[in-house]
Design a protein around this motif. Structure first.
Motif, mmCIF file in Angstrom:
data_model
loop_
_atom_site.group_PDB
_atom_site.id
_atom_site.type_symbol
_atom_site.label_atom_id
_atom_site.label_comp_id
_atom_site.label_asym_id
_atom_site.label_seq_id
_atom_site.Cartn_x
_atom_site.Cartn_y
_atom_site.Cartn_z
ATOM 1 N N PHE B 17 0.830 -1.193 0.000
ATOM 2 C CA PHE B 17 0.000 0.000 0.000
ATOM 3 C C PHE B 17 0.872 1.254 0.000
ATOM 4 C CE2 PHE B 17 -2.841 -3.244 1.517
ATOM 5 C CZ PHE B 17 -3.998 -2.973 0.802
ATOM 6 N N VAL B 18 2.031 1.148 0.652
ATOM 7 C CA VAL B 18 2.968 2.269 0.635
ATOM 8 C C VAL B 18 3.450 2.505 -0.788
ATOM 9 C CG1 VAL B 18 5.184 3.116 1.478
ATOM 10 C CG2 VAL B 18 3.672 1.858 3.010
ATOM 11 N N ILE B 19 3.783 1.411 -1.476
ATOM 12 C CA ILE B 19 4.224 1.546 -2.870
ATOM 13 C C ILE B 19 3.119 2.208 -3.697
ATOM 14 C CG2 ILE B 19 4.834 0.268 -4.970
ATOM 15 C CD1 ILE B 19 6.146 -1.843 -3.127
ATOM 16 N N PHE B 20 1.893 1.754 -3.482
ATOM 17 C CA PHE B 20 0.765 2.333 -4.208
ATOM 18 C C PHE B 20 0.634 3.822 -3.882
ATOM 19 C CE2 PHE B 20 -3.775 3.536 -4.113
ATOM 20 C CZ PHE B 20 -4.024 3.471 -5.477
ATOM 21 N N ALA B 21 0.721 4.159 -2.597
ATOM 22 C CA ALA B 21 0.545 5.552 -2.180
ATOM 23 C C ALA B 21 1.615 6.436 -2.814
ATOM 24 C CB ALA B 21 0.606 5.657 -0.654
ATOM 25 N N VAL B 22 2.850 5.953 -2.835
ATOM 26 C CA VAL B 22 3.936 6.737 -3.433
ATOM 27 C C VAL B 22 3.634 6.998 -4.906
ATOM 28 C CG1 VAL B 22 6.370 6.655 -4.128
ATOM 29 C CG2 VAL B 22 5.702 5.973 -1.817
ATOM 30 N N MET B 23 3.228 5.912 -5.618
ATOM 31 C CA MET B 23 2.930 6.076 -7.035
ATOM 32 C C MET B 23 1.765 7.046 -7.241
ATOM 33 S SD MET B 23 3.443 2.151 -8.308
ATOM 34 C CE MET B 23 2.568 2.458 -9.819
ATOM 35 N N PHE B 24 0.796 6.938 -6.348
ATOM 36 C CA PHE B 24 -0.388 7.799 -6.441
ATOM 37 C C PHE B 24 0.027 9.267 -6.305
ATOM 38 C CE2 PHE B 24 -4.307 9.791 -5.059
ATOM 39 C CZ PHE B 24 -5.275 9.101 -5.762
ATOM 40 N N ILE B 25 0.880 9.534 -5.316
ATOM 41 C CA ILE B 25 1.307 10.921 -5.079
ATOM 42 C C ILE B 25 2.125 11.439 -6.261
ATOM 43 C CG2 ILE B 25 2.778 12.372 -3.609
ATOM 44 C CD1 ILE B 25 1.890 10.438 -1.272
ATOM 45 N N VAL B 26 3.014 10.581 -6.757
ATOM 46 C CA VAL B 26 3.821 10.980 -7.920
ATOM 47 C C VAL B 26 2.913 11.374 -9.074
ATOM 48 C CG1 VAL B 26 5.402 10.124 -9.703
ATOM 49 C CG2 VAL B 26 5.859 9.648 -7.291
ATOM 50 N N MET B 27 1.878 10.568 -9.318
ATOM 51 C CA MET B 27 0.958 10.858 -10.425
ATOM 52 C C MET B 27 0.182 12.144 -10.176
ATOM 53 S SD MET B 27 1.234 9.175 -13.002
ATOM 54 C CE MET B 27 -0.111 10.080 -13.744
ATOM 55 N N ALA B 28 -0.240 12.322 -8.940
ATOM 56 C CA ALA B 28 -1.040 13.499 -8.619
ATOM 57 C C ALA B 28 -0.231 14.770 -8.873
ATOM 58 C CB ALA B 28 -1.496 13.443 -7.160
ATOM 59 N N ILE B 29 1.081 14.673 -8.632
ATOM 60 C CA ILE B 29 1.934 15.848 -8.871
ATOM 61 C C ILE B 29 2.216 16.021 -10.363
ATOM 62 C CG2 ILE B 29 4.234 16.836 -8.443
ATOM 63 C CD1 ILE B 29 4.138 15.293 -5.714
ATOM 64 N N SER B 30 2.432 14.891 -11.056
ATOM 65 C CA SER B 30 2.854 14.985 -12.461
ATOM 66 C C SER B 30 1.739 15.376 -13.425
ATOM 67 C CB SER B 30 3.426 13.650 -12.954
ATOM 68 O OG SER B 30 4.190 13.051 -11.967
#
Lengths: 496, 317
Positions: B17-30
């Motif tokens: 879930f941490v991996i997912f959250a990190v990817m989610f945040i990266v996408m939200a910024i990009s």
């Protein structure tokens, strides 16, 4: 003996795993040409100490001297190069390959780019004849008995010019005859100036073979002395930290009616015409050599294999047991000798393993009542004093003794009337053994019956009310407790 | 100090879930579009197909098996079902759904019986049924798709409730049921036991072969449901619709911590795995990454995620 030079000294060895000290300034010295027994209950630190010596673990503090010179053992390769070889408790053989391929694994003789099979076979033959081992080097490893595999491992260690050979529970799967053969090999190794570190739970064995003993408890050194300075009681009390006045817990009680009657039971290529009966309150021992068919008989009784002839009656009525489910339903429980393959789900939790055989009891319409299951599992675990961090700890992280207790807890929770135990104390420590003996006695005293297959003579003699002996698939003798002796049993087991 | 290590423990435990959250945040910024309601719903709708397959796959993997046939079963069951309900056909929509599901169950049953009773490795059995089902799907209309389905059918995939597309509800419902069965029922416990040690399970009176058969039936059923949802969403049954989907489902389950050797896994992990793969596909589309390069990146990220997963666990023990 004591003037023999010290080939190995481990000084003030400390080992910590993430801050937890599992070895606390343990020292150990091994002399050339001797057998040095390393004793202690499971978890005492024997394996950790040996893994440091073999380069599997790195020590936290302390120093190791080999032949008087400081040695840095960082990897298993270092250990091998320094002449340290370990023969593992659970043999790590390549079953599909030949004996000679196993002997020279990763140090094959080459002829240019290809393996020189002929030379490997002849070299293997040479080592074998030196040690008096009669095994065909071209045979597939899987066709060998466990004892033969063990001999191959020992020959392998010798052929690497190892000076220090560590044997971890070498006799746990051997028969009496094979054990004698092993002793001969060990004596032979000693006379060649090899030194042997011998780890075993079997106290009789230690007195038969060892020159010195070092005892560990809870990661600390308890004592070290020559064999003559020890007797059995002193050794046990050093190991467990208390005296075990009586190892085999056995109370006198009366027997009831016949609970289980087996007549003419046969299974092709396994055993023939086996008949016996067991009464309520009785512990029925099944002795014999490994391969005599004892395990096959009890597996058939439990429905793990199909019989080819014969009848089985429970409580006076004939029954057909075609699956373990049938057997459980009839009140039979079975603790296999093969804890890891037939007993436990190693990647399952303590709780899951305990409740597996009667999960139905905690279910409504197929849905598990989690609270009921937890309570039942906790109650059984406590009754058998299973030591685990929590009920959710995976079975693979428990010691052998605790794994065995988990399996017993599972079967006791099915409230059986007939408990079949196959080598119930194999490879487990003295403390856990005593608890299992107490459990067997209490269970029988409540008017149930126990069938116990065991290759440990003192255990069979100490716990059984009657002892049947098997030889090559046939039952050759049945003795009452009072008339049974080690000699009579051995004679019957050998078919004499 | 103690509190900190406890937090770390949690982070390690729920690392997928941490991996997912990190990817989610990266996408939200990009990407500006990523966090819009429309995109999130679109992403969930797209990943629901893989999600449904992954639920069945999780059961199979926990028994130590594998089901390579799910993609082809999805395709074939949808083709047969849809062939009954093109506009103007006399048959009701419910029949098409029933036939599709029956085909999924049937192929699952065949897989299960051959694996359990015939002792043929699951990899081979399901590879064989995959090829047969894929061939049969093409044979049915000689390689052509089946368009023009009845509107009542299309609602299953294209409709929505309270503004949320139906496939998302179907996915979450199946995931919850799957999770419940796995975690809370006797059958679920037996699934773990058979995968952890089949011999020990048998010695406990568990009918290990029947458990094995059932997990393939579940997997086949999930594949057929995914087939119905997918064909209804695109309003067409295409004879190559599900090719390669089995690997995404396996990847999702393994990302979620399910062991390929059996005995270990859980539905929450699979959910995280499905979300990670869905997020990757959606994210890379939004970032206008070319589709060939997408494959390369996806392959890399799957390996990296499982690497992190396995090695953090090792470090913790």
């Amino acid at each position: 003996m004591s003037e023999n030079e010290r080939i190995l000294e481990m000084r003030d060895i400390v080992k910590e795993f993430s801050g937890v000290r599992v070895l606390d300034r343990v020292s150990f010295a091994l002399r050339r040409g001797t057998v040095h027994a390393l004793m202690g209950e499971n978890g005492a630190g024997k394996s950790t100490l040996m893994k440091i010596l073999c380069g599997i673990y790195a020590k936290t503090e302390g120093e190791i001297l080999l032949r008087g010179a400081p040695a840095e053992i960082q990897t298993p390769t270092d250990a091998k190069a320094l002449g340290v070889a370990m023969i593992h408790q659970e043999l790590s053989a390549f079953h599909a390959l030949t004996v000679s391929a196993n002997m020279f694994m990763n140090r094959e003789f080459m002829k240019g780019p290809v393996i020189d099979e002929a030379r490997m076979v002849s070299e293997t033959d040479k080592v074998f004849s030196d040690l008096g081992i009669r095994i065909d080097p071209k045979a597939k490893m899987e066709t060998l008995s466990v004892a033969e595999m063990q001999l191959v491992e020992i020959a392998k260690a010798v052929s690497t010019d190892a000076d220090i050979i560590i044997m971890d529970e070498p006799t746990s799967a051997l028969t009496e005859a094979e054990v004698r053969k092993l002793y001969e090999t060990v004596e032979d190794l000693k006379s060649r100036g090899k030194s042997i570190i011998y780890i075993s739970h079997k106290i009789e064995e230690i007195f038969a073979i060892a020159d010195e003993i070092t005892v560990l408890r809870d990661g600390s050194l308890v004592g070290h002395d020559e064999i003559g300075a020890f007797d059995k009681d002193r050794l046990i009390s050093m190991m467990v930290g208390r005296t075990l006045s009586q190892q085999f817990h056995k109370t006198r009680h009366t027997f009831g009616d016949v609970m289980l009657k087996v007549e003419g039971l046969s299974r092709e290529h396994a055993f023939e015409n086996v008949s016996f009966e067991v009464r309520a309150g009785e512990v029925f021992g099944l002795a014999g050599l490994i391969g005599a068919g004892r395990t096959e008989v009890v597996e058939t009784l439990f429905g793990l294999a199909k019989k080819s002839a014969g009848t089985v009656s429970l409580y006076g009525a004939p029954v057909e047991i075609n699956s373990p489910g049938d057997a459980i339903h009839s009140g039979i429980a079975f603790v296999s000798e093969d804890r890891k393959n037939v007993g436990l789900n190693l990647v399952g939790s303590v709780k899951e393993n305990i409740t597996l055989a009667n999960l139905k009891k905690y279910c409504r319409l197929g849905v598990i009542n989690a609270r009921e299951e937890r309570a039942a599992s906790d109650a059984q675990a406590e009754k058998l004093s299973v030591k685990a961090n929590s009920r959710d700890t995976l079975a693979m992280y428990l010691s052998g003794g605790n794994q065995q207790k988990v399996i017993l807890a599972r079967w006791m929770s099915t409230t059986p009337r007939i408990l079949i135990l196959d080598e119930p104390t194999k490879g487990i420590d003295v403390g856990a053994k005593a608890e299992i003996y107490r459990l067997i006695d209490e269970f029988a005293a409540e008017g149930n019956c126990v069938i116990m297959v065991s290759s440990e003579m003192p255990e069979v003699l100490g716990m059984s009310d009657r002892i049947a002996v098997m030889h090559e698939g046939r039952m050759t003798a049945v003795f009452d407790r009072d008339e049974a002796t080690q000699e009579k049993i051995l004679a019957a087991a050998a078919g004499i | 100090m103690k509190k900190k290590s406890k937090l770390l423990d949690y982070l390690v435990k729920y690392r997928v879930f941490v991996i997912f959250a990190v990817m989610f945040i990266v996408m939200a910024i990009s990407s500006d579009v990523f966090l819009t309601r429309g995109n999130i719903l679109n992403m969930l709708r797209q990943l629901s197909i893989n999600g449904i397959l992954a639920v069945g796959m999780t059961f199979v993997l926990i028994t130590g098996g594998i089901d390579l046939s799910v993609g082809a079963v999805l395709t074939f069951s949808a083709m047969v079902g849809c062939s009954l309900i093109q506009k103007g056909s006399p048959y009701p929509v419910i029949l098409a759904v029933a036939v599709s599901l029956a085909i999924g169950v049937g192929i699952g049953l065949i897989n299960g019986i051959i694996v359990a009773k015939g002792s043929v490795p699951a990899f081979i059995v399901t590879l064989g049924t995959q090829m047969m089902a894929a061939g049969a799907a093409l044979l049915l209309r000689n390689g052509s798709p089946i368009p023009g389905l009845k509107d009542e059918y299309n609602v299953i995939g294209a409709g929505s409730f309270l503004g949320v597309p139906l496939p998302i509800y179907i996915f979450f419902a199946i995931m919850l049921i799957g999770g419940f069965v796995l975690r809370r029922t006797r059958f679920g416990r037996h699934t773990y036991a058979v995968g952890g040690n089949a011999l020990a399970a048998r010695a406990c009176g568990i009918r290990d072969k029947s458990v094995t058969i059932w997990v393939y039936v579940i997997s086949g059923l999930c594949a057929a449901i995914a087939g119905v949802v997918l064909s209804a969403r695109v309003r067409t049954a295409t004879p190559i619709a599900g090719s390669g989907y089995e690997l995404d489902a396996i990847a999702a389950a393994v990302l979620g911590g399910t062991s390929l050797t059996g005995g270990i896994g859980n539905m929450w992990g699979t959910l995280a795995g499905v979300l990670i793969i869905g997020l990757l596909n959606n994210g890379m589309d939004l970032l206008n990454i070319q589709s060939y390069i997408q494959d390369i990146i996806q392959g890399l990220i799957i390996i990296a995620a499982v690497y992190i997963d396995v090695n953090t666990n090792k470090a913790r023990n």
